[in-house]
Design a protein around this motif. Structure first.
Motif, short mmCIF file in Angstrom:
data_model
loop_
_atom_site.label_atom_id
_atom_site.label_comp_id
_atom_site.label_asym_id
_atom_site.label_seq_id
_atom_site.Cartn_x
_atom_site.Cartn_y
_atom_site.Cartn_z
N SER A 1 37.52 46.33 25.86
CA SER A 1 38.68 46.25 26.73
C SER A 1 39.08 44.79 26.88
O SER A 1 38.28 43.88 26.60
CB SER A 1 38.38 46.85 28.11
OG SER A 1 37.32 46.14 28.74
N ILE A 2 40.30 44.57 27.31
CA ILE A 2 40.81 43.21 27.44
C ILE A 2 40.62 42.75 28.88
O ILE A 2 41.33 43.17 29.79
CB ILE A 2 42.31 43.13 27.06
CG1 ILE A 2 42.53 43.75 25.68
CG2 ILE A 2 42.78 41.69 27.10
CD1 ILE A 2 41.72 43.12 24.58
N SER A 3 39.63 41.90 29.08
CA SER A 3 39.37 41.34 30.41
C SER A 3 38.90 39.91 30.25
O SER A 3 38.24 39.55 29.27
CB SER A 3 38.31 42.16 31.14
OG SER A 3 37.06 42.06 30.50
N SER A 4 39.24 39.09 31.22
CA SER A 4 38.89 37.66 31.15
C SER A 4 37.38 37.46 31.09
O SER A 4 36.88 36.64 30.32
CB SER A 4 39.46 36.94 32.38
OG SER A 4 39.04 35.60 32.41
N ASP B 1 48.88 38.75 26.68
CA ASP B 1 47.73 38.62 27.57
C ASP B 1 46.47 38.30 26.79
O ASP B 1 45.65 37.48 27.22
CB ASP B 1 47.55 39.92 28.35
CG ASP B 1 46.53 39.78 29.47
OD1 ASP B 1 46.59 38.77 30.20
OD2 ASP B 1 45.66 40.66 29.61
N LEU C 1 44.12 34.84 27.11
CA LEU C 1 42.69 34.89 27.41
C LEU C 1 41.86 34.16 26.36
O LEU C 1 40.78 33.65 26.66
CB LEU C 1 42.23 36.34 27.51
CG LEU C 1 42.74 37.14 28.71
CD1 LEU C 1 42.23 38.58 28.64
CD2 LEU C 1 42.33 36.50 30.02
#
Length: 375
Positions: A190-193, A220, A224
């Motif tokens: 998943s795309i998360s910082s 996004d 990141l």
């Protein structure tokens, strides 16, 4: 000095011999002689006076002797009036101890060349060459990087979306891959910082981002991955990409932004509808078609010859050309004819398969072969 031997005094010849032997043995055990034998040159008397003159201890400057700090803290002696034990750390090196250069080890580190990250995949794509990739889903040891290099792969990506591999193992694999000239990527679930920054700090040179369907989502991902001004990634300090000796912060950010890749996966009809918008996002390097997921989204699971899939390949390659990006394909390990056709049409990144798939396929082939001998 006299001593009694059988009631008689020691002769002058014996006295001279024993005194000479005592002096020789004493000299051998002296620290300057030991240091000289190890390759360290003892400072001259004039040099010792100069060193003492720079000592912060006034009494030492006055009497031209070692200060209390140097006597009590030998390990820090090079910062005051006496070389101390610092010279022993690099006995064969030329030690420069002066007021201007108080720490020779620090001076040596300051002059060492900085290791810079090198993205070989970017270099090859810039020359319009075909690059091969392997997904890592099974082996969680650094040896997989060496095996990938031996097989001729240009890049690997550790698949955290479809494997139980840990972040620590991911970091070990990425660092090993850089050491053998294989560009390491990581496919995140998943795309998360928190996740993206950790895999990049651990040694990855790029992120493979799944389930991206809009230009905003692609932007996004870029933000990141990249440091300011291209993104908003946080600086985590020393990184393995620079041998844990980062240059100045601004230079670190510039070099890392140049070296990292952003790979956006195209896996749905919704993403295909916005393909030009996604490809136009600055910082996106490659659009990677996930053939299996795209077929499933079309409702034609496993049908790699379906016209909609063929059209998706051609549409993606054309969009990449219009926006100066590169096209990639994956999930076609058993279809060499289709891979050859797509490469001829302009695809330059090919995910050949995974370590798990290679092991399973070859093991099955060999067991079938041996069983056939007995029929």
């Amino acid at each position: 000095m006299r001593r009694k031997l059988d009631g008689e005094g020691l002769s002058a010849v014996d006295f001279v011999f024993e005194a000479s032997l005592f002096i020789i043995l004493k000299l051998i055990t002296l620290k300057p002689i030991s240091l000289w034998a190890m390759g360290w040159k003892m400072p001259t008397p004039a040099r010792l006076w100069q060193l003492a003159a720079t000592c912060p201890d006034r009494a030492a400057r006055r009497w031209r002797k070692r200060c209390e700090t140097c006597r009590d803290r030998r390990g820090d002696g090079a910062r005051h009036c006496w070389p101390g034990r610092t010279a022993l750390r690099l006995p064969m090196a030329r030690q420069a101890v002066s007021a201007r250069d108080p720490d020779p080890l620090a001076a040596k580190a300051a002059t060492m060349p900085v290791i810079q990250p090198r993205n070989h995949l970017k270099d090859k794509l810039a020359r319009d060459e075909v690059v091969t990739s392997m997904a890592v889903r099974l082996v969680d040891k650094p040896a997989i990087a060496a095996l990938a290099a031996a097989a001729g792969f240009d890049t690997i990506y550790v698949d955290l979306e479809h494997s139980p591999i840990s972040l620590q193992s991911t970091s070990d694999i990425c660092i090993a891959a850089m050491a053998v000239g294989v560009t390491p990527f990581v496919r995140v679930p998943s795309i998360s910082s928190g996740l993206v920054s950790r895999v990049l700090d651990g040694g990855a040179l790029g992120i493979v981002a799944p389930h991206v369907e809009t230009a905003a989502a692609a932007q996004d991902v870029v933000e990141l991955v990249k440091f300011p001004p291209q993104g908003r990634r946080s600086d985590g300090g020393a990184m393995p990409h620079f041998g844990y000796q980062n240059p100045a912060v601004a230079e670190t950010h510039r070099l890392f932004n140049e070296a990292t890749s952003v790979v956006i996966m195209i896996e749905s009809a919704a993403a295909l509808e916005r393909l030009d918008e996604i490809a136009a996002v600055p910082g996106v390097d490659l659009l990677f078609i996930g053939s299996n997921d795209l077929c499933a989204d079309f409702g034609v699971t496993g049908d790699f010859d379906h016209p909609r899939l063929r059209e998706a390949f051609e549409h993606t390659i054309a969009a990449c050309r219009r926006h100066g990006k590169h096209a990639g394909v994956g999930g076609l390990a058993g279809r060499h004819d289709l891979i050859a056709d797509l490469v001829a049409k302009g695809a330059r990144y090919v995910s050949v398969g995974s370590d798990l798939g290679f092991l399973a396929a070859e093991a099955k082939r060999l067991t079938d072969l041996v069983h056939g001998f007995g029929r």
